[in-house]
Scaffold this motif. Sequence first.
Motif, PDB file in Angstrom:
ATOM      1  N   ALA A  17       0.850  -1.193   0.000  1.00  0.00           N
ATOM      2  CA  ALA A  17       0.000   0.000   0.000  1.00  0.00           C
ATOM      3  C   ALA A  17       0.881   1.237   0.000  1.00  0.00           C
ATOM      4  CB  ALA A  17      -0.918   0.011   1.213  1.00  0.00           C
ATOM      5  N   TYR A  18       0.381   2.296  -0.643  1.00  0.00           N
ATOM      6  CA  TYR A  18       1.055   3.591  -0.649  1.00  0.00           C
ATOM      7  C   TYR A  18       0.102   4.641  -0.094  1.00  0.00           C
ATOM      8  CZ  TYR A  18       4.183   1.201  -3.914  1.00  0.00           C
ATOM      9  OH  TYR A  18       5.050   0.313  -4.491  1.00  0.00           O
ATOM     10  N   THR A  19       0.667   5.622   0.604  1.00  0.00           N
ATOM     11  CA  THR A  19      -0.140   6.709   1.156  1.00  0.00           C
ATOM     12  C   THR A  19       0.491   8.043   0.805  1.00  0.00           C
ATOM     13  OG1 THR A  19       1.085   6.577   3.249  1.00  0.00           O
ATOM     14  CG2 THR A  19      -0.977   5.335   3.109  1.00  0.00           C
ATOM     15  N   GLY A  20      -0.331   9.097   0.876  1.00  0.00           N
ATOM     16  CA  GLY A  20       0.179  10.436   0.629  1.00  0.00           C
ATOM     17  C   GLY A  20      -0.383  11.054  -0.624  1.00  0.00           C
TER      18      GLY A  20
ATOM     19  N   ALA B 207       4.363   4.626   2.975  1.00  0.00           N
ATOM     20  CA  ALA B 207       3.589   3.400   3.209  1.00  0.00           C
ATOM     21  C   ALA B 207       3.065   3.373   4.637  1.00  0.00           C
ATOM     22  CB  ALA B 207       4.443   2.173   2.926  1.00  0.00           C
ATOM     23  N   ASP B 208       2.307   4.404   4.996  1.00  0.00           N
ATOM     24  CA  ASP B 208       1.750   4.497   6.345  1.00  0.00           C
ATOM     25  C   ASP B 208       0.430   3.739   6.428  1.00  0.00           C
ATOM     26  OD1 ASP B 208       3.844   6.165   7.387  1.00  0.00           O
ATOM     27  OD2 ASP B 208       2.963   7.833   6.270  1.00  0.00           O
ATOM     28  N   ALA B 209       0.513   2.436   6.176  1.00  0.00           N
ATOM     29  CA  ALA B 209      -0.683   1.595   6.220  1.00  0.00           C
ATOM     30  C   ALA B 209      -0.284   0.177   6.593  1.00  0.00           C
ATOM     31  CB  ALA B 209      -1.399   1.606   4.870  1.00  0.00           C
ATOM     32  N   ARG B 210      -1.174  -0.495   7.297  1.00  0.00           N
ATOM     33  CA  ARG B 210      -0.986  -1.897   7.652  1.00  0.00           C
ATOM     34  C   ARG B 210      -1.660  -2.760   6.595  1.00  0.00           C
ATOM     35  NH1 ARG B 210      -3.403  -1.651  12.007  1.00  0.00           N
ATOM     36  NH2 ARG B 210      -5.366  -2.657  11.418  1.00  0.00           N
ATOM     37  N   VAL B 211      -0.958  -3.784   6.126  1.00  0.00           N
ATOM     38  CA  VAL B 211      -1.475  -4.676   5.087  1.00  0.00           C
ATOM     39  C   VAL B 211      -1.470  -6.103   5.626  1.00  0.00           C
ATOM     40  CG1 VAL B 211      -1.189  -5.520   2.734  1.00  0.00           C
ATOM     41  CG2 VAL B 211      -0.557  -3.158   3.295  1.00  0.00           C
ATOM     42  N   ASP B 212      -2.650  -6.734   5.672  1.00  0.00           N
ATOM     43  CA  ASP B 212      -2.784  -8.110   6.164  1.00  0.00           C
ATOM     44  C   ASP B 212      -3.370  -8.992   5.072  1.00  0.00           C
ATOM     45  OD1 ASP B 212      -1.893  -7.520   8.808  1.00  0.00           O
ATOM     46  OD2 ASP B 212      -3.872  -6.700   9.278  1.00  0.00           O
ATOM     47  N   VAL B 213      -2.637 -10.034   4.708  1.00  0.00           N
ATOM     48  CA  VAL B 213      -3.113 -11.006   3.728  1.00  0.00           C
ATOM     49  C   VAL B 213      -3.626 -12.226   4.487  1.00  0.00           C
ATOM     50  CG1 VAL B 213      -2.505 -12.465   1.763  1.00  0.00           C
ATOM     51  CG2 VAL B 213      -1.465 -10.188   2.006  1.00  0.00           C
ATOM     52  N   LYS B 214      -4.911 -12.534   4.293  1.00  0.00           N
ATOM     53  CA  LYS B 214      -5.546 -13.643   5.012  1.00  0.00           C
ATOM     54  C   LYS B 214      -6.323 -14.500   4.019  1.00  0.00           C
ATOM     55  CE  LYS B 214      -6.230 -10.763   9.148  1.00  0.00           C
ATOM     56  NZ  LYS B 214      -7.239 -10.170  10.070  1.00  0.00           N
ATOM     57  N   GLY B 215      -5.791 -15.679   3.710  1.00  0.00           N
ATOM     58  CA  GLY B 215      -6.488 -16.573   2.796  1.00  0.00           C
ATOM     59  C   GLY B 215      -6.635 -15.956   1.422  1.00  0.00           C
ATOM     60  N   ASN B 216      -7.885 -15.668   1.038  1.00  0.00           N
ATOM     61  CA  ASN B 216      -8.142 -15.102  -0.288  1.00  0.00           C
ATOM     62  C   ASN B 216      -8.465 -13.609  -0.232  1.00  0.00           C
ATOM     63  OD1 ASN B 216     -10.646 -15.524   0.995  1.00  0.00           O
ATOM     64  ND2 ASN B 216     -11.719 -15.576  -0.975  1.00  0.00           N
ATOM     65  N   SER B 217      -8.094 -12.935   0.869  1.00  0.00           N
ATOM     66  CA  SER B 217      -8.430 -11.523   0.977  1.00  0.00           C
ATOM     67  C   SER B 217      -7.241 -10.719   1.502  1.00  0.00           C
ATOM     68  CB  SER B 217      -9.647 -11.311   1.883  1.00  0.00           C
ATOM     69  OG  SER B 217      -9.339 -11.672   3.218  1.00  0.00           O
ATOM     70  N   VAL B 218      -7.288  -9.422   1.222  1.00  0.00           N
ATOM     71  CA  VAL B 218      -6.293  -8.470   1.697  1.00  0.00           C
ATOM     72  C   VAL B 218      -7.032  -7.371   2.444  1.00  0.00           C
ATOM     73  CG1 VAL B 218      -4.509  -6.813   1.039  1.00  0.00           C
ATOM     74  CG2 VAL B 218      -4.776  -8.923  -0.269  1.00  0.00           C
TER      75      VAL B 218
ATOM     76  N   THR C 229      -2.294   3.917   9.127  1.00  0.00           N
ATOM     77  CA  THR C 229      -1.779   3.983  10.501  1.00  0.00           C
ATOM     78  C   THR C 229      -1.623   5.413  10.992  1.00  0.00           C
ATOM     79  OG1 THR C 229       0.477   3.848   9.626  1.00  0.00           O
ATOM     80  CG2 THR C 229      -0.575   1.785  10.298  1.00  0.00           C
ATOM     81  N   ARG C 230      -1.937   6.388  10.142  1.00  0.00           N
ATOM     82  CA  ARG C 230      -1.897   7.788  10.553  1.00  0.00           C
ATOM     83  C   ARG C 230      -2.837   8.564   9.634  1.00  0.00           C
ATOM     84  NH1 ARG C 230       3.972  10.222   9.362  1.00  0.00           N
ATOM     85  NH2 ARG C 230       2.807  12.112   9.854  1.00  0.00           N
ATOM     86  N   PRO C 231      -3.331   9.725  10.064  1.00  0.00           N
ATOM     87  CA  PRO C 231      -4.235  10.502   9.210  1.00  0.00           C
ATOM     88  C   PRO C 231      -3.550  10.926   7.909  1.00  0.00           C
ATOM     89  CG  PRO C 231      -4.342  11.256  11.486  1.00  0.00           C
ATOM     90  CD  PRO C 231      -3.177  10.307  11.410  1.00  0.00           C
ATOM     91  N   LEU C 232      -4.363  11.099   6.870  1.00  0.00           N
ATOM     92  CA  LEU C 232      -3.877  11.557   5.574  1.00  0.00           C
ATOM     93  C   LEU C 232      -4.035  13.069   5.485  1.00  0.00           C
ATOM     94  CD1 LEU C 232      -5.515   8.792   3.358  1.00  0.00           C
ATOM     95  CD2 LEU C 232      -3.138   8.902   4.130  1.00  0.00           C
TER      96      LEU C 232
END
Length: 202
Positions: A124-127, A134-145, A150-153
């Motif tokens: 993920a990209y932010t700004g 890349a101020d974002a948390r990315v979780d891959v779980k099975g067939n989904s992301v 993690t901070r205001p834009l």
Amino acid sequence: IEAQFTGKWNGLYRTIPVEYTTPQGLNFTLFLEPLSVTDDDARPLKYEQSRQGRYIKFKVYVPGADDTTRTIVLHYRVRNALRFLEGHDELYWNVTGDEWDAPIESVSAKIELPAGVTGLHAIAYTGTFGSRAADARVDVKGNSVELQTTRPLEFHGGLTAVAGWDKGTVRPPTALANAWFLLRSNWPFFFPIGVFFAMFWL
């Protein structure tokens, strides 16, 4: 969209980027079809749609937007958002757009693929436009992301998601469909061809 209105407002604008340029210098247009615009109780909201440069802009009227918080739900379909590359398939999606004239406290997104997908990965990209933050948390779980900032834009900041997976999970469009998308995105270039064939027939 959960919007906090300070003062009296008529609604808000939702601006979605749909026009891009390919490495070959051609236009690539996302063909977006609105399905519904409602509040959080599924009541329809009045809206207007327009095209402004490389964006589609929705003007959504929100009744009672006076020193309050309201939720707006936009439901739309995009028929050609996936990219079918040589080694994998990909979704490269600007989740928020980058034209907000107000800061965004928090953004979350979920990308769900068919069961059985393999090789699923994401970043993920932010700004602002072009940022590689890349101020974002990315979780891959099975067939989904699942993605969560993690901070205001800041002003004109946004969240872009990039998810890739092994080929074969999603059926690619046919060559005819790709040609039609290319024609619709770059129709001025094909006008001389039509003239040529018309003159040839004459």
